[in-house]
Enzyme design. Structure first.
Site, PDB file in Angstrom:
ATOM      1  N   TYR A 158       5.783  16.811  38.764  1.00  7.64           N
ATOM      2  CA  TYR A 158       5.988  18.240  38.475  1.00  7.64           C
ATOM      3  C   TYR A 158       6.274  18.995  39.770  1.00  7.64           C
ATOM      4  O   TYR A 158       7.210  19.791  39.849  1.00  7.64           O
ATOM      5  CB  TYR A 158       4.740  18.788  37.790  1.00  7.64           C
ATOM      6  N   SER A 192       7.057  27.458  40.470  1.00  8.47           N
ATOM      7  CA  SER A 192       5.600  27.264  40.540  1.00  8.47           C
ATOM      8  C   SER A 192       5.180  27.206  41.994  1.00  8.47           C
ATOM      9  O   SER A 192       5.971  26.808  42.858  1.00  8.47           O
ATOM     10  CB  SER A 192       5.240  25.949  39.834  1.00  8.47           C
TER      11      SER A 192
HETATM   12  P1  NDP Z   1       4.673  25.907  27.599  1.00  9.48           P
HETATM   13  O1  NDP Z   1       4.346  24.458  27.550  1.00  9.48           O
HETATM   14  O2  NDP Z   1       3.821  26.860  26.856  1.00  9.48           O
HETATM   15  O3  NDP Z   1       6.195  26.139  27.127  1.00  9.48           O
HETATM   16  C1  NDP Z   1       7.217  25.312  27.606  1.00  9.48           C
HETATM   17  C2  NDP Z   1       8.509  25.648  26.899  1.00  9.48           C
HETATM   18  O4  NDP Z   1       9.521  24.719  27.365  1.00  9.48           O
HETATM   19  C3  NDP Z   1       8.401  25.507  25.400  1.00  9.48           C
HETATM   20  O5  NDP Z   1       9.069  26.562  24.760  1.00  9.48           O
HETATM   21  C4  NDP Z   1       9.106  24.190  25.133  1.00  9.48           C
HETATM   22  O6  NDP Z   1       9.741  24.231  23.862  1.00  9.48           O
HETATM   23  C5  NDP Z   1      10.162  24.176  26.236  1.00  9.48           C
HETATM   24  N1  NDP Z   1      10.641  22.815  26.472  1.00  9.48           N
HETATM   25  C6  NDP Z   1       9.949  21.774  26.971  1.00  9.48           C
HETATM   26  N2  NDP Z   1      10.684  20.665  26.949  1.00  9.48           N
HETATM   27  C7  NDP Z   1      11.892  21.003  26.406  1.00  9.48           C
HETATM   28  C8  NDP Z   1      13.071  20.294  26.099  1.00  9.48           C
HETATM   29  N3  NDP Z   1      13.191  18.963  26.318  1.00  9.48           N
HETATM   30  N4  NDP Z   1      14.103  20.954  25.543  1.00  9.48           N
HETATM   31  C9  NDP Z   1      14.004  22.284  25.285  1.00  9.48           C
HETATM   32  N5  NDP Z   1      12.912  23.015  25.568  1.00  9.48           N
HETATM   33  C10 NDP Z   1      11.860  22.377  26.115  1.00  9.48           C
HETATM   34  O7  NDP Z   1       4.716  26.268  29.145  1.00  9.48           O
HETATM   35  P2  NDP Z   1       4.641  27.649  29.965  1.00  9.48           P
HETATM   36  O8  NDP Z   1       5.069  28.782  29.123  1.00  9.48           O
HETATM   37  O9  NDP Z   1       3.336  27.667  30.637  1.00  9.48           O
HETATM   38  O10 NDP Z   1       5.725  27.335  31.098  1.00  9.48           O
HETATM   39  C11 NDP Z   1       6.956  28.023  31.199  1.00  9.48           C
HETATM   40  C12 NDP Z   1       7.464  27.825  32.622  1.00  9.48           C
HETATM   41  O11 NDP Z   1       6.529  28.408  33.534  1.00  9.48           O
HETATM   42  C13 NDP Z   1       7.595  26.361  33.031  1.00  9.48           C
HETATM   43  O12 NDP Z   1       8.770  26.169  33.788  1.00  9.48           O
HETATM   44  C14 NDP Z   1       6.365  26.128  33.894  1.00  9.48           C
HETATM   45  O13 NDP Z   1       6.578  25.092  34.828  1.00  9.48           O
HETATM   46  C15 NDP Z   1       6.218  27.484  34.564  1.00  9.48           C
HETATM   47  N6  NDP Z   1       4.883  27.778  35.092  1.00  9.48           N
HETATM   48  C16 NDP Z   1       3.807  27.970  34.255  1.00  9.48           C
HETATM   49  C17 NDP Z   1       2.584  28.284  34.766  1.00  9.48           C
HETATM   50  C18 NDP Z   1       1.383  28.505  33.893  1.00  9.48           C
HETATM   51  O14 NDP Z   1       0.285  28.732  34.422  1.00  9.48           O
HETATM   52  N7  NDP Z   1       1.517  28.468  32.576  1.00  9.48           N
HETATM   53  C19 NDP Z   1       2.352  28.414  36.217  1.00  9.48           C
HETATM   54  C20 NDP Z   1       3.537  28.194  37.018  1.00  9.48           C
HETATM   55  C21 NDP Z   1       4.755  27.898  36.457  1.00  9.48           C
HETATM   56  P3  NDP Z   1       9.777  23.020  22.797  1.00  9.48           P
HETATM   57  O15 NDP Z   1       8.564  22.161  23.029  1.00  9.48           O
HETATM   58  O16 NDP Z   1       9.795  23.757  21.503  1.00  9.48           O
HETATM   59  O17 NDP Z   1      11.080  22.326  23.078  1.00  9.48           O
END
Ligand code: NDP
Length: 234
Positions: free
Chosen positions: A159, A146
């Site tokens: 974060y 990020s």
């Molecule tokens: P979402 O919240 O839509 O998805 C997050 C994913 O992480 C889900 O599939 C969730 O699955 C999984 N996850 C979270 N906690 C756990 C856990 N304890 N065990 C296993 N899986 C886990 O987020 P994004 O798609 O937006 O984010 C994806 C990545 O991109 C992240 O690293 C985020 O920091 C990064 N990012 C996103 C941006 C944005 O604008 N969206 C900008 C910059 C970076 P589940 O809950 O089913 O376990």
């Protein structure tokens, strides 16, 4: 849109594949020919992914796992070794935001959870999966970072700190594997229309930012064996 690389016969593990950016990366990798190993906690989201992968003629293995279960990560590494003997592509995508609040007011449990998922779990995956990636002829690691790893965004404390630590680990791994066939890269996807972004920026018009599918299409070429041919530069 960037053209998808040929990922036939590649084993690709994607964390956080149940929704958002990880879901789309997993789907597009499967559509490019990879056998996708999809990791997340939400079984319904993984099953939706599986339906879409199958509908496009691809293959996925679903792994419902809480990444805070570090022994579970080790068991997954052992299972992958037993079943596939190698891993070609690893996408470290799963992440959580915590709460947007002054850093001194963050709840200890939230701080610990953010560090556990965004930092420690990724280090545990590196530790368990490194031999599998080295066993590939062209192991590719893509870490989803990020902009706040580098810039100060007030109230995004845990974060931001977690992404800085994550990138530091990724740079270390990249340097330590530079003389192997592995390549380790981090990428900032930029603002993307997902659950996390809506949580972070509730007042934002989702239509004003990129879709997860468009962002994934730029990231997936980073998994190619022939990186220099893909132009996979953000
Ligand atoms: P979402 O919240 O839509 O998805 C997050 C994913 O992480 C889900 O599939 C969730 O699955 C999984 N996850 C979270 N906690 C756990 C856990 N304890 N065990 C296993 N899986 C886990 O987020 P994004 O798609 O937006 O984010 C994806 C990545 O991109 C992240 O690293 C985020 O920091 C990064 N990012 C996103 C941006 C944005 O604008 N969206 C900008 C910059 C970076 P589940 O809950 O089913 O376990």
């Amino acid at each position: 849109m960037t053209q998808l690389p040929d990922l036939s016969d590649r084993y690709a593990l994607v964390t956080g594949a149940s929704r958002g950016i990880g879901f789309q990366i997993a789907l597009q990798m499967a559509q490019a020919g990879a056998h996708v190993i999809a990791v997340a906690r939400t079984v319904g989201g993984l099953e939706d992914l599986d339906d879409k992968v199958r509908a496009s003629g691809g293959e996925a293995t679903l792994v419902p796992l809480d990444l805070k279960d570090y022994d579970g990560i080790d068991r997954l590494g052992a299972a992958l070794n037993e079943r596939f003997g190698r891993l070609d592509i690893l996408v470290l995508n799963a992440g959580i935001l915590g709460t947007i609040t002054p850093i001194h007011q963050e709840k200890p449990k939230t701080f610990e959870d953010v560090m556990a998922v965004n930092v420690t779990a990724n280090w545990r995956i590196m530790r368990s999966f490194d031999p599998l990636l080295r066993a590939s002829d062209a192991g590719r690691v893509i870490g989803i970072s990020s902009s706040v790893a580098h810039k100060v965004k007030p109230f995004w404390g845990p974060y931001s700190a977690s992404k800085a630590a994550f990138e530091s680990l990724m740079r270390m791994w990249a340097a330590e594997t530079a003389k192997t066939a592995m390549r380790v890269n981090s990428v900032n996807p930029g603002p993307t229309r997902t659950h996390m972004r809506a949580q972070a920026m509730p007042g934002e018009d989702p239509a004003s930012i990129s879709t997860a599918a468009d962002v994934a299409a730029k990231i997936v070429p980073m998994a190619s064996k022939n990186l220099e041919e893909t132009g996979a530069i953000f």
